[in-house]
Design an enzyme around this catalytic site. Structure first.
Site, PDB file in Angstrom:
ATOM      1  N   LYS A  19      -2.827  -4.936  -5.338  1.00 34.16           N
ATOM      2  CA  LYS A  19      -2.984  -3.790  -5.074  1.00 34.16           C
ATOM      3  C   LYS A  19      -2.930  -4.181  -6.655  1.00 34.16           C
ATOM      4  CE  LYS A  19      -3.287   1.377  -4.044  1.00 34.16           C
ATOM      5  NZ  LYS A  19      -4.511   1.124  -3.720  1.00 34.16           N
TER       6      LYS A  19
HETATM    7  N1  PPE Z   1      -9.028  -0.695   0.766  1.00 35.56           N
HETATM    8  C1  PPE Z   1      -8.706  -0.005  -0.614  1.00 35.56           C
HETATM    9  C2  PPE Z   1      -9.706  -0.813  -1.322  1.00 35.56           C
HETATM   10  C3  PPE Z   1      -8.058   0.903  -1.122  1.00 35.56           C
HETATM   11  O1  PPE Z   1      -7.302   1.134  -2.526  1.00 35.56           O
HETATM   12  C4  PPE Z   1      -6.853   1.184  -0.608  1.00 35.56           C
HETATM   13  C5  PPE Z   1      -5.723   2.864  -1.017  1.00 35.56           C
HETATM   14  C6  PPE Z   1      -7.087   1.671   1.140  1.00 35.56           C
HETATM   15  C7  PPE Z   1      -7.769   0.539   1.250  1.00 35.56           C
HETATM   16  C8  PPE Z   1      -6.086   2.325   2.118  1.00 35.56           C
HETATM   17  O2  PPE Z   1      -4.501   1.754   1.672  1.00 35.56           O
HETATM   18  P1  PPE Z   1      -3.132   2.784   2.096  1.00 35.56           P
HETATM   19  O3  PPE Z   1      -3.073   4.024   1.128  1.00 35.56           O
HETATM   20  O4  PPE Z   1      -2.125   1.433   1.714  1.00 35.56           O
HETATM   21  O5  PPE Z   1      -3.493   3.406   3.335  1.00 35.56           O
HETATM   22  N2  PPE Z   1      -6.084   3.586  -2.499  1.00 35.56           N
HETATM   23  C9  PPE Z   1      -5.319   4.118  -2.783  1.00 35.56           C
HETATM   24  C10 PPE Z   1      -5.826   4.791  -4.957  1.00 35.56           C
HETATM   25  C11 PPE Z   1      -7.514   5.561  -4.435  1.00 35.56           C
HETATM   26  C12 PPE Z   1      -7.955   5.877  -5.672  1.00 35.56           C
HETATM   27  O6  PPE Z   1      -8.718   6.496  -6.197  1.00 35.56           O
HETATM   28  O7  PPE Z   1      -6.968   6.168  -6.879  1.00 35.56           O
HETATM   29  C13 PPE Z   1      -4.569   4.791  -2.347  1.00 35.56           C
HETATM   30  O8  PPE Z   1      -5.041   5.917  -1.452  1.00 35.56           O
HETATM   31  O9  PPE Z   1      -3.966   6.126  -2.775  1.00 35.56           O
END
Ligand code: PPE
Length: 316
Positions: free
Chosen positions: A155
């Site tokens: 990430k």
């Molecule tokens: N895909 C991406 C590309 C992504 O950034 C997130 C989280 C997810 C899937 C879901 O992952 P999880 O949170 O582990 O379920 N995105 C984060 C950032 C958002 C932002 O605008 O900054 C979040 O949801 O915290």
């Protein structure tokens, strides 16, 4: 009052948590981060899946050869301490590790690795109405990165250049979000969410091999769905699967479980939140509202007693 920010081991006032303009991450995107939520449950404030989020942070840093000067346990304890000190009973938590000052140039190995944990209040990510009524989205005209370009399992800050192109286009087209395809044209994920498809009673999502971020909410939703007897299939799916889906929804820490009501102006199902989405939302929100924790997903924090010893307990 803006909450203090944990910066390289100390809590510092919000306005003092600053970096130099020649920090490596500003020039080359060399940062990794997490997004975590703390919920105000009926049993007190609790962080959702702190352990897996911090593990992913440590893994993201390892992929980019960043040596974080704190262990995963120390980062978890620091997160609990930062929340307790903030007094916030519900918040979004943003741990960030980045390459700071050092020699200018692409080679980051001599640049200082800096560590931050910030917390703030963050409501519904895709709009206040979204959780109940769903969002209107489009298929993005930018793809997810190819697996041999940048590692999707990290990430990393730099990955979000691609995500922000997708999000900006969606906003300019009066949509809430864009769904990206993989380089070979299969359904991948949103700019900041994983994607789920309900079709004929089965639940589908992209496999983690498809350059998606392996979401921690995605993992939780798969568990909750299987517990309720659903078959969950991780599979490469073509774009048109979206248009004929019975239900679609996004998952993510920020987005939680958000129904999708239209894609590219096609109405999905009845054009609102479908019954499977609702069932999974209820299962998820029951945990984070009631604080009942059969999966060991919650780390309770002691907000109100600031400056106490960190009380992190393990969570999975
Ligand atoms: N895909 C991406 C590309 C992504 O950034 C997130 C989280 C997810 C899937 C879901 O992952 P999880 O949170 O582990 O379920 N995105 C984060 C950032 C958002 C932002 O605008 O900054 C979040 O949801 O915290």
């Amino acid at each position: 009052m803006k909450p203090d920010i944990w910066f390289n081991g100390d809590l510092v006032p919000y306005d003092e948590a600053q970096v130099h303009v020649l920090s490596h991450a500003l020039h080359y995107g060399s940062s990794v981060f997490e997004g975590i939520r703390c919920y105000e449950t009926e049993r007190g404030p609790a962080v959702f899946r702190l352990g897996p989020h911090m593990r992913r942070l440590v893994d993201s840093a390892k992929i980019y050869r960043m040596e974080i000067p704190y262990s995963q346990d120390e980062l978890e304890a620091a997160t609990v301490h930062t929340i307790e000190h903030s007094g916030l009973r519900a918040c979004y938590i943003r741990p960030l590790v980045f390459r700071g000052m050092g020699p200018m140039g692409v080679n980051p190995l001599q640049n200082k690795v800096e560590t931050v944990i910030a917390v703030w209040e963050w409501g519904a990510y895709l709009g206040d109405e979204a959780l109940e009524h769903g969002v209107d989205v489009e298929v993005a005209n930018w793809n997810r990165m190819a697996p041999n370009t940048h590692p999707a399992m990290a990430k990393a800050g730099g990955n979000y250049l691609n995500a922000s192109l997708v999000k900006m286009n969606a906003v300019k087209n009066d949509k809430m979000e864009g769904i990206m395809l993989s380089v070979d044209g299969h359904l991948a994920e949103g700019s900041g969410e994983n994607l789920f498809i309900v079709h004929d009673g089965r639940i589908y999502t992209a496999p983690s091999s498809l350059s998606i971020l392996p979401g921690i909410t995605r993992d939780a939703v798969i568990t909750l769905a299987k517990e309720r007897g659903y078959e969950v299939v991780e599979k490469r799916l073509p774009r048109e699967t979206l248009y004929i889906a019975d239900e679609l929804f996004f998952t993510g820490t920020a987005a939680e479980i958000t129904p999708i009501r239209t894609v590219d102006d096609y109405t999905i199902g009845e054009g609102g939140r479908g019954p499977v989405t609702k069932e999974l939302q209820d299962a998820f929100f029951d945990i984070v509202r009631q604080g009942e924790d059969p999966h060991d997903w919650l780390t309770f924090v002691d907000v109100g007693a600031s400056e106490t010893t960190p009380t992190a307990t393990t969570s999975s």
